[in-house]
Design an enzyme around this catalytic site. Sequence first.
Site, mmCIF file in Angstrom:
data_model
loop_
_atom_site.group_PDB
_atom_site.id
_atom_site.type_symbol
_atom_site.label_atom_id
_atom_site.label_comp_id
_atom_site.label_asym_id
_atom_site.label_seq_id
_atom_site.Cartn_x
_atom_site.Cartn_y
_atom_site.Cartn_z
ATOM 1 N N ASP A 17 0.555 -1.190 0.171
ATOM 2 C CA ASP A 17 -0.194 0.187 0.126
ATOM 3 C C ASP A 17 1.215 1.275 0.036
ATOM 4 O OD1 ASP A 17 -3.267 0.797 0.990
ATOM 5 O OD2 ASP A 17 -1.770 2.371 1.501
ATOM 6 N N ASP A 118 -3.836 2.584 -4.930
ATOM 7 C CA ASP A 118 -2.334 2.368 -4.751
ATOM 8 C C ASP A 118 -1.783 1.002 -4.022
ATOM 9 O OD1 ASP A 118 -4.376 2.713 -2.370
ATOM 10 O OD2 ASP A 118 -2.784 4.398 -1.261
ATOM 11 N N GLU A 119 -2.766 0.077 -4.211
ATOM 12 C CA GLU A 119 -3.160 -1.194 -3.326
ATOM 13 C C GLU A 119 -2.631 -2.654 -4.248
ATOM 14 O OE1 GLU A 119 -5.536 -0.439 -0.119
ATOM 15 O OE2 GLU A 119 -5.928 -1.720 -0.041
HETATM 16 N N1 DCP Z 1 -8.150 8.201 -0.777
HETATM 17 C C1 DCP Z 1 -9.810 9.905 -1.124
HETATM 18 N N2 DCP Z 1 -10.754 9.758 0.192
HETATM 19 C C2 DCP Z 1 -10.723 9.619 0.987
HETATM 20 C C3 DCP Z 1 -9.882 7.771 0.959
HETATM 21 C C4 DCP Z 1 -8.843 8.401 0.659
HETATM 22 O O1 DCP Z 1 -9.420 10.673 -2.167
HETATM 23 N N3 DCP Z 1 -12.162 9.378 1.980
HETATM 24 C C5 DCP Z 1 -7.323 8.525 -2.101
HETATM 25 C C6 DCP Z 1 -6.718 9.709 -1.305
HETATM 26 C C7 DCP Z 1 -5.532 8.821 -0.440
HETATM 27 C C8 DCP Z 1 -5.730 7.721 -2.462
HETATM 28 O O2 DCP Z 1 -7.221 7.485 -2.009
HETATM 29 O O3 DCP Z 1 -4.291 9.131 -1.562
HETATM 30 C C9 DCP Z 1 -5.246 5.882 -1.032
HETATM 31 O O4 DCP Z 1 -5.994 5.351 -0.196
HETATM 32 P P1 DCP Z 1 -5.126 5.248 1.552
HETATM 33 O O5 DCP Z 1 -6.204 4.833 2.182
HETATM 34 O O6 DCP Z 1 -4.172 3.903 0.880
HETATM 35 O O7 DCP Z 1 -4.402 6.470 2.049
HETATM 36 P P2 DCP Z 1 -3.144 7.683 1.624
HETATM 37 O O8 DCP Z 1 -2.790 6.554 0.667
HETATM 38 O O9 DCP Z 1 -3.414 8.361 1.276
HETATM 39 O O10 DCP Z 1 -2.790 7.388 2.512
HETATM 40 P P3 DCP Z 1 -1.875 6.225 3.573
HETATM 41 O O11 DCP Z 1 -0.423 6.286 4.417
HETATM 42 O O12 DCP Z 1 -2.014 5.997 5.302
HETATM 43 O O13 DCP Z 1 -2.038 4.277 3.481
HETATM 44 CA CA CA Z 2 -2.158 4.298 0.695
HETATM 45 CA CA CA Z 3 -5.194 2.065 0.080
#
Ligand code: DCP
Ligand code: CA
Ligand code: CA
Length: 386
Positions: A17, A118-119
């Site tokens: 991730d 991203d996963e």
């Molecule tokens: N995303 C979004 N709105 C949300 C959650 C996520 O637009 N409520 C988008 C932005 C994030 C991407 O999806 O960058 C991936 O979500 P993740 O839950 O994996 O969160 P992040 O990658 O941002 O953070 P982490 O470091 O916790 O994985």
């Molecule tokens: Ca992420």
């Molecule tokens: Ca994710």
Amino acid sequence: MSLNNATVSQRIVIAVDLDYFFAQCEEVRRPELKDKPVVVCVYSGRTDTSGAVSTANYMARGLGVKSGIPIMTAKKILVKHPEAIFLPVDHEYYDSVSERVMQIVRGTSPLFEQVSIDEAFVDVSSISHSDFDLAGNIAKNLKKEILTEEKLTCSIGVGPNKLIAKMGADYKKPDGLTILPPEKVNSFLKDLPVGKLIGIGAKTEKKMEALGIGTIYDLSNFGANVLAEHFGKNLGPHFKRIAQGIDNDPVSPRPIEQLSRIITLKQDANSFSFEDQIRPLVTDLSKRLQALKLKAKVIGIIAITSELKTKNRAKTLESSTDSYDEILMISRTLFHDFFNSGQDHETNRIRRAGIRVSGLEKTTEEFRKEGVKSEQQGTLTNFLGA
Ligand code: DCP
Ligand code: CA
Ligand code: CA
């Protein structure tokens, strides 16, 4: 005998991730953002600040900004941080970064399943010979490669199934690596709150709390019948099983549907004056298709106007292609038509341009190989059965 060994051999799954993905992508193209709070926003357009936070870098998170909160709230939280940067989401750019990262991850093993932008999961049982130390090294190398190639950090979990691997990836962020061989699973899960289990949201967590279930350990020991009563005859027992770390869902590879590349033009254009800037995209796409042994039936262009409206045009081919010349020629025609079709050139003034190839098909050579593979499998099964 060997069949037996194969069935009892340890499954090992890697979950990858990417960290604060959208915000990290923004840091990659503008490294000067790295030491500032960065907030990526979905602006709804009603007012300058209406909308929600998509994600934020860890500096902004440390100050209290989270995904999903109103932009206004984030602005208030960061009011004493004038250096904080608020940016609109740029999906096309994140898609292209994601696609390249996923290509790296897929390079580990074709037993690859992308689950979101991203996963992804990779089943590494076979390439690690079911050895968790080896799988850990595969994970370390993968982190290194993503960092070297794309300047991105990610968090990885290595576990006996998708559930545990994913929980391992979530456990330590950013830039984490958590390796959970079967003998460590119970102690890893035991003290975590039930809300940390994948698939248990805030509502379910509340209901469980009311039943006196706080930790995953509590849940794993809870009566299956009582759980079924409260959460249904499917979900109840499912919750108990995941609390015990049990998950038999296989990593299931899915076919790639499309590939795209997009760039921001050196200057906005209302004619196809930017062919030089488009060529590297075509080179890249044609190489990717060839590497993946795929051909595209549909070639399309993406045009993002100066007002940030996305417009697409596409052409379906008689026979699929991976050729640089052909993709370039069709893109050129599509861009010419696009600019000539506008009644009012101003509305066709574009800021960003891209190419998308879709309707992806395996090359005949790949089909032939697959045919041989399934024939060999058939022979093997017949042999074992005899
Ligand atoms: N995303 C979004 N709105 C949300 C959650 C996520 O637009 N409520 C988008 C932005 C994030 C991407 O999806 O960058 C991936 O979500 P993740 O839950 O994996 O969160 P992040 O990658 O941002 O953070 P982490 O470091 O916790 O994985
Ligand atoms: Ca992420
Ligand atoms: Ca994710």
